[in-house]
Design an enzyme around this catalytic site. Structure first.
Site, PDB file in Angstrom:
ATOM      1  N   LYS A  60      38.613  47.092  26.657  1.00 25.60           N
ATOM      2  CA  LYS A  60      38.467  47.168  28.115  1.00 25.60           C
ATOM      3  C   LYS A  60      39.555  46.321  28.779  1.00 25.60           C
ATOM      4  CE  LYS A  60      34.844  46.647  31.671  1.00 25.60           C
ATOM      5  NZ  LYS A  60      33.430  46.295  31.921  1.00 25.60           N
ATOM      6  N   SER A 135      30.620  49.754  34.272  1.00 24.79           N
ATOM      7  CA  SER A 135      32.030  49.687  34.568  1.00 24.79           C
ATOM      8  C   SER A 135      32.949  49.951  33.365  1.00 24.79           C
ATOM      9  CB  SER A 135      32.356  48.305  35.149  1.00 24.79           C
ATOM     10  OG  SER A 135      32.176  47.300  34.176  1.00 24.79           O
ATOM     11  N   SER A 159      27.098  47.347  32.204  1.00 27.95           N
ATOM     12  CA  SER A 159      28.383  48.053  32.112  1.00 27.95           C
ATOM     13  C   SER A 159      28.770  48.570  30.739  1.00 27.95           C
ATOM     14  CB  SER A 159      29.501  47.148  32.620  1.00 27.95           C
ATOM     15  OG  SER A 159      29.510  47.211  34.009  1.00 27.95           O
TER      16      SER A 159
END
Ligand code: GLN
Length: 439
Positions: A60, A135, A159
């Site tokens: 990420k 997210s 997330s």
């Protein structure tokens, strides 16, 4: 040349589908990747390869990987390159994981849909009209689209679990402070936790096992024992399951999960009972004041002098909402009224979970309360925040939770969430792996 071949297959898939999916913000140079894969292949030949040899991993874009962009999917940091490796990245490299690139995400991890990225939304590989969830949108998409085998995300309120659920993959939020946060850019540091995505529970367990444990660079990170992988593979003879009694918007989701659990529990002779967590309905209202305040504080370093641009001049709407909200809640004249109330409720929710785990081994519930919306569809802030109604409570309580695919509603994958008490990550994986075998 096993890994080189596997890498080439992944790169082929990326070439074919990445334009549609937008899972990555940055991919490593292809030649460099092939060189790395060859090096790992050599190690395998010599019998010296680590536990992640052969695994291709996306990270990420809020986790530092030296030399790659750590943009947090924001214009604020769009040209910022990581000067060092996060501890989790060091650990992955030490076990010969091959990092392929930086995944798309909601800007600064603020969002539940993947749509707040400054570099365009990631699209759900199952149906590219739909959001993947956020997210950690690109982390989920890259694994679901088979661009890579595993990925890392961060989970502050859901997330990892929300996008994993929407994309039909496995995602884990480990017990708070069992994985080092060194090198993760904070959303809210008292809730943030790095965790793995994979296409099955076993792979996710291996990656989590590599990442966990004490770190001198993150003083609150606890030491942990290595997982007993054999135990994780054993289906428990006895199990007490609590099914969360909580009304959600789309009852087809809760029914699917309840039916599956009951069906399997009956065959295995496991006990099932309904369980209530008091104050679960105010989890979202408790979470946001805490996140706004902690995020506001964390973003003060993005003043345009040290890293990238000034955040107030360059970030999108959701990030600005949180900065303004956090500044307001933190004002002296508020006397901490919202913040301290939220902390009190947080403690109550934590106690409720501890009480429940005296009675059951795990709590099972859906991961999301509704199906994902179409990309670009008008969704109110409240509706967006509601995606996390079932995931936020575990972050508030600091316990561990996993989501795994259990079926479909309207051809959209549905994730089942298994929550266990803090430090019971191994038991949680054993239960999840059993369901994976039995479903
Ligand atoms: N959707 C939640 C939020 O926007 C959770 C984010 C996260 O876990 N990083 O705060």
């Amino acid at each position: 040349m096993v890994i080189v071949e596997h890498l080439k297959e992944c790169l082929e898939k990326i070439k074919k589908d990445e334009k549609k999916i937008n899972a990555f913000i940055q991919l490593k140079d292809e030649k460099e990747l092939i060189e790395e894969a060859k090096r790992i292949d050599e190690k395998i030949k010599k019998g010296k390869a680590g536990k992640l040899a052969g695994k291709i991993i996306a990270i990420k874009s809020n986790i530092n990987v030296k030399g790659l962009k750590i943009s947090c999917a924001s214009k604020t940091l769009e040209d910022y390159y990581a000067p060092y490796n996060a501890t989790v990245v060091e650990k992955i490299l030490a076990e010969d994981g091959l990092i392929i690139g930086m995944a798309n995400m909601d800007e600064f991890a603020c969002g539940s849909s993947g749509e707040t990225s400054a570099f365009g939304p990631a699209r759900n590989p199952v149906n590219t009209e739909l959001i993947p969830g956020g997210s950690s949108s690109g982390s989920a998409c890259s694994v679901a689209a088979e661009f890579c085998d595993m990925s890392l995300g961060s989970d502050t309120g859901g997330s990892i679990r929300v996008p994993a659920s929407n994309c039909g993959v496995v995602g884990i939020k480990p017990t708070y402070a069992t994985v080092s946060r060194y090198g993760l850019i904070d959303l809210a540091m008292s809730l943030d936790q790095i965790g793995p995505f994979a296409r099955n529970v076993s792979d996710a367990s291996v990656l989590l096992d590599v990442m966990r444990g004490e770190d001198e660079k993150d003083s609150i990170c606890k030491s942990t024992k290595k997982f007993d992988m054999k135990k994780i593979e054993q289906v428990p003879k006895q199990l007490k399951i609590g099914i969360l009694d909580f009304k959600i918007k789309d009852e087809r989701i809760s029914k699917l999960i309840k039916d599956k659990v009951q069906q399997i529990a009956k065959k295995q002779n496991w006990q099932v009972k309904d369980i209530k967590i008091k104050d679960m309905d105010v989890a979202i209202d408790t979470y946001y004041p805490l996140v706004y305040v902690e995020f506001f504080s964390a973003t003060r370093r993005f003043d345009g002098r040290r890293y990238g641009k000034r955040i107030e001049d360059s970030a999108g709407e959701e990030v600005l909402r949180r900065i303004l909200g956090g500044a307001e809640i933190s004002k002296e004249e508020q006397k901490g009224r919202y913040y301290y109330t939220a902390l009190k409720v947080r403690e109550m929710i934590k106690q409720e979970f501890s009480k429940a785990f005296k009675d059951v081994d795990c709590i099972i519930c859906p991961t999301t309360p509704k199906l994902p919306h179409k990309i670009g569809e008008k969704v109110s802030v409240q509706e967006m925040y509601e995606y996390d109604a079932l995931t936020v409570p575990s972050n508030l309580a600091g316990n561990c939770a996993i989501t795994m695919p259990v079926g479909e509603v309207d051809k959209i994958p549905i994730g089942m969430q298994i929550i266990c008490d803090e430090m019971q990550d191994e038991k949680m994986l054993q239960i999840a792996r059993s369901f994976e075998k039995l479903i």
